[in-house]
Motif scaffolding. Sequence first.
Motif, short mmCIF file in Angstrom:
data_model
loop_
_atom_site.label_atom_id
_atom_site.label_comp_id
_atom_site.label_asym_id
_atom_site.label_seq_id
_atom_site.Cartn_x
_atom_site.Cartn_y
_atom_site.Cartn_z
N ALA A 4 96.20 36.73 150.97
CA ALA A 4 95.54 37.29 149.88
C ALA A 4 94.59 36.50 149.55
CB ALA A 4 96.63 37.53 148.62
N ARG A 5 94.41 35.18 149.50
CA ARG A 5 93.31 34.40 148.95
C ARG A 5 92.14 34.46 150.08
NH1 ARG A 5 94.18 31.37 144.50
NH2 ARG A 5 96.28 31.14 143.79
N ALA A 6 92.71 34.61 151.58
CA ALA A 6 91.75 34.51 152.35
C ALA A 6 90.81 35.71 152.47
CB ALA A 6 92.15 34.21 153.81
N ALA A 7 91.55 36.89 152.21
CA ALA A 7 91.06 38.36 152.36
C ALA A 7 90.06 38.33 151.05
CB ALA A 7 92.00 39.19 152.02
N GLN A 8 90.41 37.85 149.88
CA GLN A 8 89.42 37.47 149.02
C GLN A 8 88.27 36.97 148.90
OE1 GLN A 8 90.14 38.63 145.03
NE2 GLN A 8 88.48 37.57 144.29
N GLU A 9 88.25 35.89 149.69
CA GLU A 9 87.09 35.03 150.08
C GLU A 9 86.05 36.01 151.03
OE1 GLU A 9 86.17 32.40 148.69
OE2 GLU A 9 87.75 31.66 147.63
N GLY A 54 85.84 39.14 150.61
CA GLY A 54 85.35 40.22 150.14
C GLY A 54 86.18 41.37 150.39
N ALA A 55 87.37 41.36 151.05
CA ALA A 55 88.31 42.48 151.41
C ALA A 55 89.22 42.71 150.59
CB ALA A 55 88.89 42.07 152.86
N LEU A 56 88.90 43.31 149.34
CA LEU A 56 89.81 43.45 148.29
C LEU A 56 90.87 44.39 148.42
CD1 LEU A 56 87.27 43.44 145.17
CD2 LEU A 56 88.20 41.70 146.32
N GLU A 57 90.82 45.23 149.18
CA GLU A 57 91.92 46.29 149.71
C GLU A 57 93.01 45.51 150.32
OE1 GLU A 57 90.56 50.13 151.15
OE2 GLU A 57 89.41 50.56 149.44
N ARG A 58 92.56 44.79 151.19
CA ARG A 58 93.46 44.01 152.15
C ARG A 58 94.19 43.03 151.24
NH1 ARG A 58 89.79 43.19 156.10
NH2 ARG A 58 89.82 40.76 156.14
N ARG A 59 93.42 42.43 150.22
CA ARG A 59 94.01 41.43 149.40
C ARG A 59 95.09 41.88 148.76
NH1 ARG A 59 90.73 40.52 143.99
NH2 ARG A 59 91.80 42.62 143.55
#
Length: 213
Positions: free
Chosen positions: A129-134, A136-141
């Motif tokens: 989740a943190r990697a997806a946030q970095e 910019g993939a908020l839906e994936r997060r």
Amino acid sequence: MKRIILLFILLLFSVFFGLWLHQETGTLFILLKNKSIEMPLWFGVLAIFVGYFIVGIFLKILAHLFDLKASWLRLKKRLQEKHAELNTRRGLIKFNEGNWKQAENYVTKAITSPLADDEASLLNYLTAARAAQELGALERRDEYLRQAQNALPEAKIAIELTQSQLQILDEQWEQALATLNHLHSLAPHHTYVTKLLMKVYLELKDWSHLEQY
């Protein structure tokens, strides 16, 4: 000494059995539906002993094969566990190096392993989740966080706390407020939850709620 006595007994038995076979002239009949098999009695007795011996060997071979299969399954399980652990370690290293995409790839591989324990699974979900946030993939997060909630409901506070932190980092103040209010209802005396709530109220300029703290 015991072996010598046992060998002696077997030898005597063999001698008496051989003498009995030599003297025995009987005939053994075996009826199978409309067919019959005729053989000397000594041959039938010998066939029973030989058959018993062969069946015993066959059963030992089967037991050995099943033991080999069980050993292989244990080895396979251990290798899968090691592979999942390796992917988790690699993912954490890549995350701390700032290689977000590689980190996400490694921890998601570890997540799909059915042998990962609960602690490792939680760590993998939160790192993903943190990697997806970095990235910019908020839906994936959010999807990783939902999966974590479904897989590990007992870790609800840790998961939602991470979710609120990520929402704050992305300046999603309303979403963060909703998450933190839910957390506050679960853990009303959680110091860090209170601190984050105050931060969100300050950003939203909600002075009436902020005064409560």
